[in-house]
Design an enzyme around this catalytic site. Structure first.
Site, short mmCIF file in Angstrom:
data_model
loop_
_atom_site.label_atom_id
_atom_site.label_comp_id
_atom_site.label_asym_id
_atom_site.label_seq_id
_atom_site.Cartn_x
_atom_site.Cartn_y
_atom_site.Cartn_z
N ARG A 64 -41.61 -78.04 29.99
CA ARG A 64 -42.94 -78.41 29.32
C ARG A 64 -42.90 -79.98 29.56
NH1 ARG A 64 -42.73 -75.15 23.31
NH2 ARG A 64 -42.49 -73.08 24.51
N SER B 20 -40.71 -69.72 16.28
CA SER B 20 -42.23 -69.47 15.78
C SER B 20 -42.22 -67.79 16.24
CB SER B 20 -43.01 -70.00 16.55
OG SER B 20 -43.19 -69.88 17.75
N GLU C 296 -39.23 -77.48 13.22
CA GLU C 296 -39.46 -76.27 13.82
C GLU C 296 -38.28 -75.66 14.86
OE1 GLU C 296 -41.98 -73.74 17.18
OE2 GLU C 296 -42.94 -75.66 16.35
N ARG D 207 -32.73 -77.00 20.16
CA ARG D 207 -32.63 -76.99 18.50
C ARG D 207 -31.85 -76.52 17.73
NH1 ARG D 207 -39.17 -78.01 17.88
NH2 ARG D 207 -39.53 -79.38 19.63
N ARG E 227 -36.91 -82.94 21.61
CA ARG E 227 -38.08 -82.65 22.21
C ARG E 227 -37.88 -83.14 23.80
NH1 ARG E 227 -43.17 -82.00 20.23
NH2 ARG E 227 -42.37 -82.86 18.22
#
Length: 423
Positions: A258, A348, A345, A386, A273
């Site tokens: 990403r 999800s 987060e 994470r 991130r």
């Protein structure tokens, strides 16, 4: 894409869904106008083609001047038919482009608003309390010889890293535990391509509002995936599935890439991130009617995994304006990150209903032999960077060692504590 019938029969519902996401309804009017123009273009083309066929039947019986006139008309009509066909094609492309811009209609239960308008559904556990000054994952990773950010930046640039020693062992342990859980829950394990064609990206909704976050391989018309949701959604593209085989549940491992284009200056410390991480993703094909219950099951599997890691976390109902293009509803599980003093987060779970399958032409044949829609759902079981952060910071001890959660120990050769290799 959304069901065109909903757009035609209940455009106000689509306008309300746009408003709930905080988006303009201009595209709704544009799509309706394009649909009208498309239907008119189809009617004109079919009328011209019908006349052409009739002339073709009349010419063999005609004589003299009548035949000459029919032949002249045939020549003119051929040009008109060609122009009408081109106009129909253009109108169809304009209509489809407008329709593809419209996001999935957010669920009635999804909160209205943007990123900060989520609703907390549940909190599990309590944030850890330390009787010493806790360290963040960057310092713990250095002490354990687990995370090397400096060499990651040297070799690849910012937001890259090396996992070394016990850090690499932790990643493999998390992946293996996630894959074992998925297999035991009936998922078919998969390793999927990380490069896909444009149709797979567009079909899953990642070339619209998310296009700036996607890496494209110049000169090859291929994209690096940001989630294995993309190849899994395209796996059954252009197929008609047997309803008796549903649900089809897949759990895939893949590296994910990403750009993090909108995150300049955010989460620059550590590995929260980053531009690359590895992930185990759950993906399900089922009926639209069953998708809502399946969504809850995906969430339950994610919670089970976080419980095994003995983390404190909460479940939020993501607001409509923070949903991706394809999602009808999304639940996030956010773990407590001690160094940040807040929930962030980790996983999800999204219900995309029949939005992606309409774009990718995946359907099913029901028990009556009729063709019917298929729903897709996706859920993160483990994105390794994470959980490593949450594990290190939650289970740290005063000397910089880290207690290993009991469920993870078999995947680390029985190791109970990660010990520092440097002060």
């Amino acid at each position: 894409m959304i069901d065109p019938k909903v757009l035609r029969d209940d455009p106000d519902r689509v306008r309300a869904a746009q408003a709930k996401r905080g988006l303009s309804d201009e595209v709704v009017d544009r799509a309706l106008a394009a649909d009208t123009a498309r239907r008119e273009a189809i009617a004109t083309f079919e009328s011209k083609r019908g006349e052409q066929k009739q002339l073709g039947k009349q010419i063999p019986q005609a004589q003299g001047d009548e035949k000459a006139a029919l032949l002249a008309r045939t020549k003119d009509l051929a040009a008109e038919v060609k122009a009408a066909e081109a106009a129909q094609t253009e109108a169809d492309e304009t209509w489809r482009a407008a329709l593809m811009e419209i996001p999935n209609l957010a669920a009635d239960e999804s909160p209205a608003g943007g990123e900060d308008d989520y609703v907390v559904l549940e909190t599990v556990g309590t944030p850890p309390v330390f009787d010493f000054e806790p360290r963040d994952h960057v310092e713990l990773g250095r002490m354990l010889g687990a995370i090397d950010l400096e060499r990651g930046a040297k070799v690849s640039g910012s937001r890259f890293y090396f996992l070394t020693g016990v850090g690499a062992q932790l990643e493999f342990a998390l992946i293996n535990m996630a894959m074992d859980q998925a297999r035991n829950a009936g998922f078919t394990q998969m390793v999927v391509p990380s490069l896909v064609k444009p149709r797979a990206m567009e079909g899953t909704g990642f070339l619209g509002q998310a296009a700036d976050d996607v890496y494209r391989i110049e000169g090859q018309d291929l994209y690096l995936v940001g989630t294995s949701e993309v190849p899994l959604a395209a796996y059954h593209s252009d197929e008609i599935l047997d309803s008796a085989q549903l649900p089809l549940r897949y759990a895939a491992f893949s590296p994910c890439f990403r750009k993090e284009a909108g995150s300049h200056g955010k989460d620059t410390r550590g590995i929260f991130r980053v531009h690359w991480f590895d992930k185990v993703e759950m993906f399900v094909y089922t009926t639209v009617e069953e998708s809502y219950a399946e969504h809850q099951r995906l969430l339950a599997w994610e919670k089970e995994f976080l419980d095994k890691l003995e983390l404190c976390y909460r479940v939020i109902d993501v607001a409509a304006g923070d949903l991706g293009l394809s999602a009808q509803r999304k639940f996030d599980c956010e773990a407590w990150i001690a160094s940040q003093g807040r929930y962030r987060e980790l996983t999800s779970a999204s219900n995309c209903t029949d939005f992606q399958t309409r774009r990718l032409d995946t359907r099913r044949r029901d028990e009556n032999g009729d063709i019917a829609p298929v729903a897709t759902l996706n859920g993160t079981l483990c994105s390794t960077n994470r959980p490593i952060i949450a594990l290190l910071e939650t289970h740290q001890q005063e000397d910089g060692s880290v207690r290993v959660p009991e469920a993870l120990r078999p995947y680390l050769g029985g190791l109970e504590v990660l010990k520092p290799v440097t002060a």
